[in-house]
Design a protein around this motif. Structure first.
Motif, PDB file in Angstrom:
ATOM      1  N   VAL A  16      49.318 -41.693 -20.920  1.00  0.00           N
ATOM      2  CA  VAL A  16      49.395 -41.075 -22.237  1.00  0.00           C
ATOM      3  C   VAL A  16      48.684 -41.988 -23.234  1.00  0.00           C
ATOM      4  O   VAL A  16      49.054 -43.156 -23.381  1.00  0.00           O
ATOM      5  N   VAL A  18      47.848 -42.991 -27.044  1.00  0.00           N
ATOM      6  CA  VAL A  18      48.429 -42.882 -28.381  1.00  0.00           C
ATOM      7  C   VAL A  18      47.383 -43.365 -29.374  1.00  0.00           C
ATOM      8  O   VAL A  18      46.818 -44.447 -29.211  1.00  0.00           O
ATOM      9  N   GLU A  30      53.995 -46.695 -27.769  1.00  0.00           N
ATOM     10  CA  GLU A  30      53.618 -47.248 -26.465  1.00  0.00           C
ATOM     11  C   GLU A  30      54.862 -47.734 -25.716  1.00  0.00           C
ATOM     12  O   GLU A  30      55.023 -47.462 -24.519  1.00  0.00           O
ATOM     13  N   LEU A  33      56.946 -44.700 -24.486  1.00  0.00           N
ATOM     14  CA  LEU A  33      56.338 -44.045 -23.328  1.00  0.00           C
ATOM     15  C   LEU A  33      56.486 -44.883 -22.065  1.00  0.00           C
ATOM     16  O   LEU A  33      56.805 -44.363 -21.000  1.00  0.00           O
ATOM     17  N   GLU A  34      56.289 -46.184 -22.190  1.00  0.00           N
ATOM     18  CA  GLU A  34      56.445 -47.079 -21.038  1.00  0.00           C
ATOM     19  C   GLU A  34      57.886 -47.045 -20.529  1.00  0.00           C
ATOM     20  O   GLU A  34      58.120 -46.989 -19.328  1.00  0.00           O
ATOM     21  N   TYR A  38      55.946 -43.628 -18.262  1.00  0.00           N
ATOM     22  CA  TYR A  38      54.524 -43.318 -18.386  1.00  0.00           C
ATOM     23  C   TYR A  38      53.737 -44.606 -18.548  1.00  0.00           C
ATOM     24  O   TYR A  38      54.264 -45.626 -18.958  1.00  0.00           O
ATOM     25  N   SER A  39      52.471 -44.534 -18.255  1.00  0.00           N
ATOM     26  CA  SER A  39      51.558 -45.614 -18.571  1.00  0.00           C
ATOM     27  C   SER A  39      50.944 -45.247 -19.921  1.00  0.00           C
ATOM     28  O   SER A  39      50.499 -44.112 -20.103  1.00  0.00           O
ATOM     29  N   SER A  40      50.947 -46.160 -20.866  1.00  0.00           N
ATOM     30  CA  SER A  40      50.412 -45.812 -22.188  1.00  0.00           C
ATOM     31  C   SER A  40      49.211 -46.693 -22.529  1.00  0.00           C
ATOM     32  O   SER A  40      49.119 -47.839 -22.103  1.00  0.00           O
ATOM     33  N   ARG A  41      48.312 -46.093 -23.293  1.00  0.00           N
ATOM     34  CA  ARG A  41      47.140 -46.807 -23.791  1.00  0.00           C
ATOM     35  C   ARG A  41      47.037 -46.526 -25.281  1.00  0.00           C
ATOM     36  O   ARG A  41      46.973 -45.367 -25.694  1.00  0.00           O
TER      37      ARG A  41
END
Length: 127
Positions: A16, A18, A30, A33-34, A38-41
């Motif tokens: 995902v 952001v 972030e 989501l983590e 999820y993996s967030s960027r």
């Protein structure tokens, strides 16, 4: 060996992106989501996201009001390349009603929003 396993686990998690020019909001989302698996960027601008490309991303969450390219313009740019990419918009402004129709297939979250609702929307978009 553990590091390789960790990398594989990260690749299998949905990614995902952001986009927000407020570093506090960016970091908070972030982390959220983590913590939800999820993996967030994170990206401080629409231009920085687009310059990195959309490959490997599964969902985008973006602020509407940002310097340069705003969230609506980012949605249009993403839609032209990856029309299947779910994009969620966030705003602290309440005068966005006129443009809301442009987001008919996307979620619009007004700050402050219930993070559980956002996570449900992301989950549903990935299903």
């Amino acid at each position: 060996m553990a590091i390789d396993g960790e990398r594989q686990a990260t690749k299998q998690r949905p990614v995902v992106a952001v986009v927000d020019d407020d570093p506090v909001v960016l970091e908070a989302l972030e982390d959220l989501l983590e913590s939800a698996g999820y993996s967030s960027r994170g990206f401080p601008s629409a231009a920085s996201l687009l310059s990195n490309g959309l490959t490997g991303l599964d969902v985008i969450i973006t602020d509407i009001g940002m310097p340069g390219m705003d969230g609506f313009e980012l949605c249009a740019a993403v839609n032209s390349v990856r029309p299947d990419m779910p994009v969620f918009l966030m705003t602290g402004r309440h005068d966005i009603e006129s443009k809301q129709s442009e987001t008919s297939n996307r979620g619009l979250f007004r700050k402050p929003f219930d993070t559980r609702v956002l996570l449900e929307a992301v989950r549903d978009a990935l299903a």
